[in-house]
Design an enzyme around this catalytic site. Sequence first.
Site, short mmCIF file in Angstrom:
data_model
loop_
_atom_site.label_atom_id
_atom_site.label_comp_id
_atom_site.label_asym_id
_atom_site.label_seq_id
_atom_site.Cartn_x
_atom_site.Cartn_y
_atom_site.Cartn_z
N ASP A 55 -9.32 3.93 12.84
CA ASP A 55 -9.85 2.59 13.09
C ASP A 55 -8.79 1.87 13.92
OD1 ASP A 55 -10.58 -0.07 13.07
OD2 ASP A 55 -10.86 -0.21 10.90
N ARG A 58 -7.23 12.11 11.10
CA ARG A 58 -8.52 12.61 11.60
C ARG A 58 -9.39 11.48 12.14
NH1 ARG A 58 -12.65 11.19 8.30
NH2 ARG A 58 -12.02 10.37 6.27
N CYS A 88 -7.92 9.56 5.68
CA CYS A 88 -7.98 9.43 7.14
C CYS A 88 -6.71 10.02 7.75
CB CYS A 88 -8.14 7.97 7.54
SG CYS A 88 -9.71 7.24 7.05
N TRP A 132 -8.36 -2.15 0.11
CA TRP A 132 -9.21 -1.16 -0.57
C TRP A 132 -10.29 -1.81 -1.43
CZ3 TRP A 132 -9.17 4.17 -0.08
CH2 TRP A 132 -8.11 4.72 0.65
N TYR A 147 -4.78 9.36 -1.85
CA TYR A 147 -3.43 9.66 -1.35
C TYR A 147 -2.36 9.81 -2.42
CZ TYR A 147 -5.46 8.13 3.10
OH TYR A 147 -6.24 8.00 4.21
N GLU A 179 0.83 -1.21 0.00
CA GLU A 179 0.00 0.00 0.00
C GLU A 179 0.86 1.25 0.00
OE1 GLU A 179 -3.77 1.90 2.43
OE2 GLU A 179 -1.88 1.54 3.45
#
Length: 436
Positions: A286, A283, A213, A84, A145, A62
Amino acid sequence: MNKLDLQYQNLLKDILDNGVTKDDRTGTGTISVFGRQIRHKMSDGFPLITTKKMAWKSVVTELLWFLRGDTNIKFLVDNGCHIWDGDAYKNYLFNSDWFPISSVNGGFIGTKTDSDEIMTQELFINKIKTDDEFAKKWGDLGPVYGKQWRQWSTLGKGQEMNGLFSIEENMKMNSIDQIANLINDLKTNPDSRRLMVNAWNVGELDQMVLPPCHYGFQVYTRELSTKERWKWYSKNGGPIGEQKLVALIVHENEEDNSHIHSWLKTWAPNVPTRAISLMWNQRSVDTFLGLPFNIASYGLLLEIIAKSVNMVPDELIGNLGDVHLYSNHVEQAKEQIGRELSLDERLELAAKDIHFNPDFGIAHHIESFCHSVIDDYGIPRRTRQPYPLPTLKHMKTESFFKSLSEDVSLVTHLDNTDFEMENYQSHSTIKAPLSN
């Protein structure tokens, strides 16, 4: 001592003890706290959680996907990374005009108005892998991203591209490569307070399947002391022979050892002169599934950047906003926090692992004494007790990373076999559902 896993376990406990119940985008429900931080010294080991087994290859894949500037899941799928998948599939369903059928029939769950069947997620991902045209249409997640890191658009809304150039050429001419800029600034102005990369592009959030995130990171560098530089040198190939005399001088003459810097510059010019730290901002966290992944990912990013500019990885810091556990991760979190083992359980482990089966006799009722004796044999006191952190081994040469610092596009020559974990020991996997 592995302090990272202890921080993480304490964070899980903090959420369970102090969190408030909140609704969320996925409809799952969460327990949440606000404003927490993770800090880790890279010299203590690579930050890969040991209290459950981590999918290291997926972490690497990733991050390389981000660094390549890619936004299509085909690269991830082709390399066995499926984190994803759900977002791409959800986008496929949302953007297809279809109605459901009563049961799954041959892998199809519905029919579109133009009579094309709607696939299950399993068939969808397989088609992404095997059909390039389908992947091009449905595998892209929007300007997430990688797009922001490598091609932050400077084109205003409604501004037209130059018809004399291709779309790719227009994108390159009208975008900012934040990673290339960061590497260049680290080499030319390492004390800058503007060493930042941002993924929160407000003008493009509505085009993303999921807003970032972890939305940005900043790096910070400092000069290494003579002692730190010599320690690095000793660990990475020296000293040998007469060079040992120099080591003695370093430790005996701490007040004035500037000549050692000169010696290293002359005889060991590749010894780093600076340390580099990275702090990321997130922000939405998980905490059970995502955070261990994020910690390892930014740890690897710090290692890659440090290697590219010949600096020593120093500190990794995560600033965390809405830190939550999904309601269907609570029991898994409790398992990972662990519990105290009874004396009998520890004795059973001792007998099984090291064939140690003492007869404490009359002292058996003095639990503290018995526990201390067993401690000497390395038998854990808790379930899910952390193991020592592993170390990262770079498989690419120093010259490759030097070239990477000159041309960031060479990141496409990296794959998930170029970063190996050495001495990684962990507890077993704890499975939990992913909320999309």
